[in-house]
Design a protein around this motif. Structure first.
Motif, PDB file in Angstrom:
ATOM      1  N   ASP A 134      -6.662 -48.413  10.761  1.00  0.00           N
ATOM      2  CA  ASP A 134      -7.217 -47.058  10.685  1.00  0.00           C
ATOM      3  C   ASP A 134      -8.406 -46.989   9.736  1.00  0.00           C
ATOM      4  OD1 ASP A 134      -5.371 -46.188  12.496  1.00  0.00           O
ATOM      5  OD2 ASP A 134      -4.058 -45.242  11.004  1.00  0.00           O
ATOM      6  N   ALA A 135      -8.459 -47.885   8.762  1.00  0.00           N
ATOM      7  CA  ALA A 135      -9.567 -47.899   7.799  1.00  0.00           C
ATOM      8  C   ALA A 135     -10.841 -48.464   8.407  1.00  0.00           C
ATOM      9  CB  ALA A 135      -9.175 -48.712   6.568  1.00  0.00           C
ATOM     10  N   LEU A 136     -10.729 -49.162   9.532  1.00  0.00           N
ATOM     11  CA  LEU A 136     -11.905 -49.722  10.195  1.00  0.00           C
ATOM     12  C   LEU A 136     -12.642 -48.630  10.951  1.00  0.00           C
ATOM     13  CD1 LEU A 136     -10.287 -52.920  11.742  1.00  0.00           C
ATOM     14  CD2 LEU A 136     -11.769 -52.817   9.726  1.00  0.00           C
ATOM     15  N   PRO A 137     -13.972 -48.630  10.899  1.00  0.00           N
ATOM     16  CA  PRO A 137     -14.699 -47.643  11.714  1.00  0.00           C
ATOM     17  C   PRO A 137     -14.573 -47.988  13.185  1.00  0.00           C
ATOM     18  CG  PRO A 137     -16.233 -49.055  10.507  1.00  0.00           C
ATOM     19  CD  PRO A 137     -14.845 -49.437  10.087  1.00  0.00           C
ATOM     20  N   PRO A 138     -14.715 -47.006  14.063  1.00  0.00           N
ATOM     21  CA  PRO A 138     -14.655 -47.285  15.500  1.00  0.00           C
ATOM     22  C   PRO A 138     -15.717 -48.305  15.902  1.00  0.00           C
ATOM     23  CG  PRO A 138     -14.619 -44.918  15.095  1.00  0.00           C
ATOM     24  CD  PRO A 138     -14.889 -45.582  13.788  1.00  0.00           C
ATOM     25  N   ALA A 139     -15.473 -49.017  16.990  1.00  0.00           N
ATOM     26  CA  ALA A 139     -16.363 -50.100  17.421  1.00  0.00           C
ATOM     27  C   ALA A 139     -17.806 -49.633  17.599  1.00  0.00           C
ATOM     28  CB  ALA A 139     -15.840 -50.715  18.719  1.00  0.00           C
ATOM     29  N   ALA A 140     -18.012 -48.479  18.209  1.00  0.00           N
ATOM     30  CA  ALA A 140     -19.383 -48.006  18.423  1.00  0.00           C
ATOM     31  C   ALA A 140     -20.077 -47.732  17.095  1.00  0.00           C
ATOM     32  CB  ALA A 140     -19.374 -46.749  19.284  1.00  0.00           C
ATOM     33  N   SER A 141     -19.358 -47.156  16.146  1.00  0.00           N
ATOM     34  CA  SER A 141     -19.935 -46.893  14.831  1.00  0.00           C
ATOM     35  C   SER A 141     -20.269 -48.193  14.125  1.00  0.00           C
ATOM     36  CB  SER A 141     -18.963 -46.091  13.966  1.00  0.00           C
ATOM     37  OG  SER A 141     -18.728 -44.835  14.524  1.00  0.00           O
ATOM     38  N   ARG A 142     -19.389 -49.190  14.244  1.00  0.00           N
ATOM     39  CA  ARG A 142     -19.654 -50.480  13.604  1.00  0.00           C
ATOM     40  C   ARG A 142     -20.885 -51.137  14.203  1.00  0.00           C
ATOM     41  NH1 ARG A 142     -13.912 -53.230  13.930  1.00  0.00           N
ATOM     42  NH2 ARG A 142     -13.828 -51.866  15.695  1.00  0.00           N
ATOM     43  N   ALA A 143     -21.056 -51.031  15.532  1.00  0.00           N
ATOM     44  CA  ALA A 143     -22.224 -51.626  16.172  1.00  0.00           C
ATOM     45  C   ALA A 143     -23.501 -50.937  15.693  1.00  0.00           C
ATOM     46  CB  ALA A 143     -22.103 -51.525  17.691  1.00  0.00           C
ATOM     47  N   LEU A 144     -23.466 -49.616  15.575  1.00  0.00           N
ATOM     48  CA  LEU A 144     -24.621 -48.878  15.092  1.00  0.00           C
ATOM     49  C   LEU A 144     -24.917 -49.239  13.637  1.00  0.00           C
ATOM     50  CD1 LEU A 144     -26.801 -46.765  15.464  1.00  0.00           C
ATOM     51  CD2 LEU A 144     -25.107 -45.015  14.880  1.00  0.00           C
ATOM     52  N   ILE A 173     -28.396 -50.971  12.096  1.00  0.00           N
ATOM     53  CA  ILE A 173     -29.144 -50.385  10.980  1.00  0.00           C
ATOM     54  C   ILE A 173     -29.232 -51.368   9.820  1.00  0.00           C
ATOM     55  CG2 ILE A 173     -29.094 -48.567   9.232  1.00  0.00           C
ATOM     56  CD1 ILE A 173     -27.819 -46.776  11.455  1.00  0.00           C
ATOM     57  N   ARG A 174     -28.141 -52.032   9.511  1.00  0.00           N
ATOM     58  CA  ARG A 174     -28.135 -52.992   8.411  1.00  0.00           C
ATOM     59  C   ARG A 174     -29.146 -54.107   8.674  1.00  0.00           C
ATOM     60  NH1 ARG A 174     -26.755 -57.837   7.339  1.00  0.00           N
ATOM     61  NH2 ARG A 174     -25.770 -58.213   9.335  1.00  0.00           N
ATOM     62  N   ARG A 175     -29.184 -54.602   9.891  1.00  0.00           N
ATOM     63  CA  ARG A 175     -30.119 -55.677  10.231  1.00  0.00           C
ATOM     64  C   ARG A 175     -31.563 -55.240  10.096  1.00  0.00           C
ATOM     65  NH1 ARG A 175     -27.636 -59.497  14.933  1.00  0.00           N
ATOM     66  NH2 ARG A 175     -25.623 -59.822  13.947  1.00  0.00           N
ATOM     67  N   GLN A 176     -31.841 -53.976  10.453  1.00  0.00           N
ATOM     68  CA  GLN A 176     -33.210 -53.480  10.309  1.00  0.00           C
ATOM     69  C   GLN A 176     -33.638 -53.488   8.845  1.00  0.00           C
ATOM     70  OE1 GLN A 176     -33.071 -49.696  12.308  1.00  0.00           O
ATOM     71  NE2 GLN A 176     -33.980 -50.549  14.156  1.00  0.00           N
ATOM     72  N   PHE A 177     -32.755 -53.066   7.956  1.00  0.00           N
ATOM     73  CA  PHE A 177     -33.094 -53.035   6.536  1.00  0.00           C
ATOM     74  C   PHE A 177     -33.146 -54.442   5.945  1.00  0.00           C
ATOM     75  CE2 PHE A 177     -31.778 -48.597   6.993  1.00  0.00           C
ATOM     76  CZ  PHE A 177     -32.878 -47.977   6.413  1.00  0.00           C
ATOM     77  N   ASP A 178     -32.336 -55.351   6.444  1.00  0.00           N
ATOM     78  CA  ASP A 178     -32.360 -56.721   5.966  1.00  0.00           C
ATOM     79  C   ASP A 178     -33.671 -57.411   6.303  1.00  0.00           C
ATOM     80  OD1 ASP A 178     -29.887 -56.516   4.830  1.00  0.00           O
ATOM     81  OD2 ASP A 178     -28.841 -57.662   6.381  1.00  0.00           O
ATOM     82  N   ASP A 179     -34.279 -57.022   7.426  1.00  0.00           N
ATOM     83  CA  ASP A 179     -35.525 -57.644   7.865  1.00  0.00           C
ATOM     84  C   ASP A 179     -36.732 -57.165   7.077  1.00  0.00           C
ATOM     85  OD1 ASP A 179     -34.143 -59.129   9.705  1.00  0.00           O
ATOM     86  OD2 ASP A 179     -34.589 -57.795  11.393  1.00  0.00           O
ATOM     87  N   GLU A 180     -36.610 -56.033   6.402  1.00  0.00           N
ATOM     88  CA  GLU A 180     -37.749 -55.472   5.658  1.00  0.00           C
ATOM     89  C   GLU A 180     -37.943 -56.150   4.330  1.00  0.00           C
ATOM     90  OE1 GLU A 180     -37.176 -51.263   5.419  1.00  0.00           O
ATOM     91  OE2 GLU A 180     -37.451 -51.024   7.548  1.00  0.00           O
ATOM     92  N   GLY A 188     -15.684 -58.833  15.541  1.00  0.00           N
ATOM     93  CA  GLY A 188     -15.201 -57.578  14.971  1.00  0.00           C
ATOM     94  C   GLY A 188     -15.873 -56.331  15.483  1.00  0.00           C
ATOM     95  N   LEU A 189     -17.178 -56.387  15.713  1.00  0.00           N
ATOM     96  CA  LEU A 189     -17.888 -55.196  16.184  1.00  0.00           C
ATOM     97  C   LEU A 189     -17.412 -54.730  17.543  1.00  0.00           C
ATOM     98  CD1 LEU A 189     -21.547 -56.016  15.121  1.00  0.00           C
ATOM     99  CD2 LEU A 189     -19.984 -54.375  14.086  1.00  0.00           C
ATOM    100  N   PHE A 190     -16.832 -55.613  18.313  1.00  0.00           N
ATOM    101  CA  PHE A 190     -16.426 -55.273  19.667  1.00  0.00           C
ATOM    102  C   PHE A 190     -14.913 -55.127  19.819  1.00  0.00           C
ATOM    103  CE2 PHE A 190     -20.357 -57.783  19.968  1.00  0.00           C
ATOM    104  CZ  PHE A 190     -21.189 -56.762  20.391  1.00  0.00           C
TER     105      PHE A 190
END
Length: 70
Positions: A49-59, A63-70, A20-22
């Motif tokens: 149209d409700a999906l964020p653009p691919a680059a935004s989803r990757a970003l 970010i989500r993974r960084q917070f999940d690791d904390e 999905g991210l790509f």
């Protein structure tokens, strides 16, 4: 079952579907259209149209993974 309870993660391998991210909006639309969603063309367009653009989803995923690791 013992092995499953000790697992630390789950990985998926789908050689025929782009993660999905790509996905481009055109690709996501085709998946929804031909995937048997039963949606009308207008509903498909709104869903994509409700999906964020691919680059935004990757970003956002990074970010989500960084917070999940904390």
């Amino acid at each position: 079952m013992a092995i499953e309870s000790e697992a630390s993660g789950v990985r998926m391998y789908q050689p025929l579907v782009i993660p999905g991210l790509f996905q481009t909006s055109e690709y996501a639309h085709a998946l929804l259209q031909f995937g048997g969603s039963g949606k009308t063309p207008t509903e498909l367009r709104e869903a994509v149209d409700a999906l964020p653009p691919a680059a935004s989803r990757a970003l956002m995923e990074t970010i989500r993974r960084q917070f999940d690791d904390e």
